[in-house]
Design an enzyme around this catalytic site. Structure first.
Site, PDB file in Angstrom:
ATOM      1  N   ASP A  92       0.823  -1.204   0.000  1.00  0.00           N
ATOM      2  CA  ASP A  92       0.000   0.000   0.000  1.00  0.00           C
ATOM      3  C   ASP A  92       0.861   1.260   0.000  1.00  0.00           C
ATOM      4  O   ASP A  92       1.733   1.411   0.856  1.00  0.00           O
ATOM      5  CB  ASP A  92      -0.884  -0.045   1.267  1.00  0.00           C
ATOM      6  CG  ASP A  92      -1.857   1.100   1.360  1.00  0.00           C
ATOM      7  OD1 ASP A  92      -2.353   1.550   0.299  1.00  0.00           O
ATOM      8  OD2 ASP A  92      -2.146   1.538   2.494  1.00  0.00           O
ATOM      9  N   ASP A 117       2.362   4.674  -5.705  1.00  0.00           N
ATOM     10  CA  ASP A 117       1.753   5.987  -5.520  1.00  0.00           C
ATOM     11  C   ASP A 117       2.695   7.083  -6.004  1.00  0.00           C
ATOM     12  O   ASP A 117       3.651   7.434  -5.332  1.00  0.00           O
ATOM     13  CB  ASP A 117       1.396   6.206  -4.046  1.00  0.00           C
ATOM     14  CG  ASP A 117       0.659   7.518  -3.834  1.00  0.00           C
ATOM     15  OD1 ASP A 117       0.512   8.293  -4.809  1.00  0.00           O
ATOM     16  OD2 ASP A 117       0.219   7.774  -2.697  1.00  0.00           O
ATOM     17  N   HIS A 191      -7.700  10.594   3.773  1.00  0.00           N
ATOM     18  CA  HIS A 191      -6.915   9.647   4.570  1.00  0.00           C
ATOM     19  C   HIS A 191      -7.091  10.005   6.042  1.00  0.00           C
ATOM     20  O   HIS A 191      -7.284  11.163   6.384  1.00  0.00           O
ATOM     21  CB  HIS A 191      -5.437   9.722   4.189  1.00  0.00           C
ATOM     22  CG  HIS A 191      -5.119   8.948   2.945  1.00  0.00           C
ATOM     23  ND1 HIS A 191      -4.364   9.447   1.932  1.00  0.00           N
ATOM     24  CD2 HIS A 191      -5.474   7.692   2.572  1.00  0.00           C
ATOM     25  CE1 HIS A 191      -4.245   8.532   0.978  1.00  0.00           C
ATOM     26  NE2 HIS A 191      -4.924   7.457   1.337  1.00  0.00           N
ATOM     27  N   SER A 228     -12.199   4.852   5.917  1.00  0.00           N
ATOM     28  CA  SER A 228     -12.578   4.768   7.332  1.00  0.00           C
ATOM     29  C   SER A 228     -13.527   5.914   7.663  1.00  0.00           C
ATOM     30  O   SER A 228     -13.203   7.068   7.420  1.00  0.00           O
ATOM     31  CB  SER A 228     -11.339   4.842   8.236  1.00  0.00           C
ATOM     32  OG  SER A 228     -10.513   3.721   8.035  1.00  0.00           O
TER      33      SER A 228
HETATM   34 ZN    ZN Z   1      -4.390   5.463   0.765  1.00  0.00          ZN
END
Ligand code: ZN
Length: 337
Positions: A92, A117, A191, A228
């Protein structure tokens, strides 16, 4: 079932797209969260997708990212082996700083997919870097997730202070040019904790991106970071418009700490000496009549409570994603089409 690689994951996403469900992608950095996840997903008969960030690898490796990545992947493999469902691993938010780790992960077949990323770079540079990882992964079966659009908030070492939304036309150009298997899009989540009540989730944008991709002959599974705190209807809307992977990290962090906090507050008197007793940790209270209670200070006791609560919240979240009952062990791999 054992750890499953990229081709099985590709098929899992394809089936999720057809079946109208998705996978929670669950961040792990140590065993308690992972064991709680395993228990929840075994019970629900959903395949489990866990992910490891560079920060988690660094933590697990005592500062050594490579050792931590290998150790966590080893833990996943060993604990997954006797479970009834499959377990996938994603890297990730790996960046150009982790190119050597990406190379190792591909060569040693450590993971099912890798997120590169480069979303902080220009469009062209993002394409170039993502394409480089796609090239590295070629022939290994490892899937590559790339990100277009910046996601507000802080995740590990990536910080984007100005959020911007993914442009549908750019999404098509980006997937075509980079060759990425999955596309992480920015549609308003943050995030950390996205306050579902207050964020403006642009599901219309997810829909537009999905439509444009399909018109271009691409059925790229879409990824939503910063999930989340999303409300159930937002999760359902996102899945309806092509989101196949919803990243969850912060939610488990909260449940983990909340459980440990409640445990230690409740049992403080059995662990911390009362007033008047010398705080003699070096001699472990040998000179005092008072003793701490080993049945409560053994970290495995709080650890088991944490595992139980992670199991509970993971069960709630995977029910939102709808992946229960879809494990490859049940559905088989025949309909790869
Ligand atoms: Zn992320």
């Amino acid at each position: 079932m054992p750890f499953l690689g990229g081709s099985a994951l590709k098929e899992a996403y394809r089936r999720a797209q057809r079946g109208g469900y998705a996978y929670m992608a669950n961040n792990i950095a140590e065993p308690n969260t992972f064991i709680g996840l395993l228990d929840a997903y075994s019970e629900a008969m959903s395949d489990l997708l866990v992910q490891i960030s560079p920060g988690a690898a660094k933590f697990a490796g005592g500062g050594d990212k490579l050792a931590g990545m290998r150790a966590m992947c080893g833990l996943v493999r060993e604990l997954a082996a006797k479970r009834p469902m499959g377990v996938f691993v994603n890297l990730d938010h790996f960046t150009t700083k982790e190119m050597d780790l990406i190379e190792t992960a591909i060569r040693e077949r450590l993971v099912s997919s890798i997120m590169i990323d480069a979303s902080d770079e220009s469009f062209d540079e993002n394409v170039r870097i993502s394409r480089e990882v796609v090239r590295m992964a070629k022939g290994s079966g490892t899937l590559v997730e790339a990100e277009l659009g910046k996601i507000r908030g802080v995740e590990d070492e990536i910080a984007s202070d100005d959020a911007f939304y993914t442009h549908p036309d750019e999404a098509v150009e980006f997937v075509n040019a980079s060759g990425a298997d999955l596309l992480a899009i920015s549609i308003g989540t943050e995030h950390g904790v996205s306050k579902g009540r207050t964020i403006q989730l642009r599901v219309d944008l997810a829909q537009a991106i999905q439509t444009k991709l399909r018109a271009a002959g691409l059925d790229t599974p879409l990824v939503l970071h910063g999930s989340s705190g999303l409300l159930l209807h937002q999760v359902k809307d996102a899945i309806r418009y092509g989101i196949c992977k919803l990243n969850k990290d912060t939610h488990y962090q909260y449940v983990y700490s909340r459980t440990a906090c409640e445990f230690y507050v409740k049992n403080a008197a059995a662990i911390v000496p009362p007033a008047g007793v010398e705080d003699d940790v070096v001699d472990l209270f040998s000179k005092s009549d008072w003793s701490p209670n080993k049945k409560l200070f053994d970290p495995r006791v709080a650890g088991r409570a944490v595992q139980e609560r992670i199991k509970w919240i993971a069960g709630e979240l995977l029910a939102q994603a709808g992946s229960a009952g879809h494990a490859q062990a049940i559905e088989g791999t025949a309909d790869a089409g």
